[in-house]
Design a protein around this motif. Structure first.
Motif, short mmCIF file in Angstrom:
data_model
loop_
_atom_site.label_atom_id
_atom_site.label_comp_id
_atom_site.label_asym_id
_atom_site.label_seq_id
_atom_site.Cartn_x
_atom_site.Cartn_y
_atom_site.Cartn_z
N ILE A 26 -8.48 116.99 47.32
CA ILE A 26 -8.24 116.64 45.91
C ILE A 26 -7.26 117.62 45.27
N PHE A 27 -7.43 118.90 45.55
CA PHE A 27 -6.59 119.92 44.91
C PHE A 27 -5.13 119.80 45.36
N GLN A 29 -3.83 117.19 47.10
CA GLN A 29 -3.37 115.80 47.26
C GLN A 29 -2.66 115.65 48.61
N LEU A 76 -16.42 115.81 41.49
CA LEU A 76 -14.97 116.01 41.65
C LEU A 76 -14.24 114.68 41.78
N ASN A 79 -13.88 112.42 38.61
CA ASN A 79 -13.11 113.01 37.51
C ASN A 79 -11.67 113.32 37.90
N ASN A 80 -11.22 112.83 39.05
CA ASN A 80 -9.85 113.09 39.49
C ASN A 80 -9.27 111.87 40.21
N LYS A 81 -7.94 111.78 40.20
CA LYS A 81 -7.28 110.73 40.97
C LYS A 81 -7.31 111.08 42.45
N HIS A 82 -7.54 110.08 43.28
CA HIS A 82 -7.63 110.35 44.73
C HIS A 82 -7.49 109.05 45.50
#
Length: 358
Positions: A26-27, A29, A76, A79-82
């Protein structure tokens, strides 16, 4: 991390690797990390979360630790694009199952039974974990405990968790103990008969003793271990439990731990609103049993007559014994933290009846 994945250890180690990769994916990408995350979490969640929701190493402590990791990973993802939608869906399903198991196995005061490799101070409190899960939309429901090998009985003021589980997982039993047919008992939300827990992972005699049969609330026959635990995290010959009869407030089970000696042990739990009765039967020639009951440090047993003890607000009594005595033992609060408590040691042949009543 990608070059040091713990395939040589498997179990919770590899699952933890998967959660670490998830955060990296996630961090950064990064597609390579995405692929590794999918690969590990897909296979390990399928393998390690049993049908009833327990983590397959059968340690309530590790269940808490890994449930927190799963919740962090899910938090995580939402709450994030992935590009890890499959992982998100699989985590969502696994978390609900694990939440349900925790909610079911937990005592009314919020404690977990410290079975197998479990001890204090290594995981968040169960109620904290369940509150975190609820904030993410996971509401706990009671489930039928089955695949984990644990059973829970609630009647009146009594709560009992019985351990009739296999040594598991079979290929990585590092957190297993020789504790077949052991149990933990609470009354009015307070611990009475407890698992002593663990205080070390060092490969020493303390570690061997804490994993051994005599450190659990079960029966040792002819001074032989039910299951051979050795080397800190190793298991050799192992007892295989099986259920003989089961109902809502009764359980009768046995195991193969003493088959090689031509001896069998059957234990029956009968749970009522105002008392618990445990019946141990030993079958076989020249079989001498030693039963153990480990009391919580807050309880100092007072022997009122032979075979009868007052335990604060309870009466503990035994029928058909050769001798009964109280002894001291080290109750584990955490790693390298112990306090002195009392245990009851009972020698018997044939049939032993144990009664705990209000």
């Amino acid at each position: 991390m990608t070059k040091k994945l713990e395939y040589h250890l498997l179990g919770n180690h590899l699952l933890e690797n998967g959660f670490s990769l998830l955060f990296g994916a996630i961090f950064f990408q990064d597609e390579k990390l995405n692929r590794l995350t999918r690969k590990i979490l897909k296979s390990e969640l399928e393998e390690q979360v049993l049908e009833d929701g327990a983590h397959f190493e059968l340690s309530p402590m590790y269940h808490l630790i890994l449930l927190q990791r799963a919740l962090d990973g899910y938090n995580l993802l939402i709450n994030n694009k992935h590009e890890l939608q499959v992982v998100e869906e699989q985590l969502k399903e696994a978390i609900q199952e694990m939440v349900n198991w925790l909610h079911t196995i937990m005592f009314s005061n919020g404690d977990i039974p410290m079975l197998n490799n479990s001890t204090g101070g290594q995981a968040l409190e169960p109620k904290v974990i369940l509150n975190y899960a609820e904030q993410l939309g996971f509401l706990p429901e009671k489930v039928h405990l089955k695949e984990s090998g644990f059973r829970k009985f609630v009647a009146g003021n009594f709560e009992v968790v019985a351990d009739i589980g296999q040594v598991g997982p079979t290929y990585q039993p590092a957190h297993a103990h020789s504790d077949t047919l052991s149990f933990v008992l609470y009354h009015q939300g307070k611990p009475v008969i407890v698992d002593r827990g663990i205080s070390t992972y060092e490969k020493n005699q303390i570690r061997e003793d804490e994993r051994g049969t005599a450190s659990h609330n079960t029966v040792m026959i002819n001074s032989k271990e039910q299951t051979d635990v050795w080397g800190g995290f190793r298991v050799g010959r192992r007892a295989k439990p099986f259920i003989l009869e089961e109902s809502e407030l009764m359980l009768m089970a046995s195991h193969t731990g003493y088959d090689r000696m031509g001896i069998g042990h059957i234990r029956e739990w009968q749970v009522q609103e105002n008392k618990i009765q445990i019946i141990d039967r030993i079958e076989g020639d020249k079989a001498e049993g030693l039963a153990f009951l480990h009391l919580h440090p807050d309880i100092e047993p007072e022997q009122t007559e032979e075979g009868i003890f007052r335990l604060n607000n309870h009466i503990l009594s035994f029928d058909n014994f050769k001798y009964v005595r109280k002894e001291k033992y080290a109750f584990c609060l955490g790693f390298n933290k112990k306090v002195i408590a009392y245990k009851i040691r009972i020698e018997f042949k044939g049939v032993l009846k144990t009664t705990i009543k209000e």
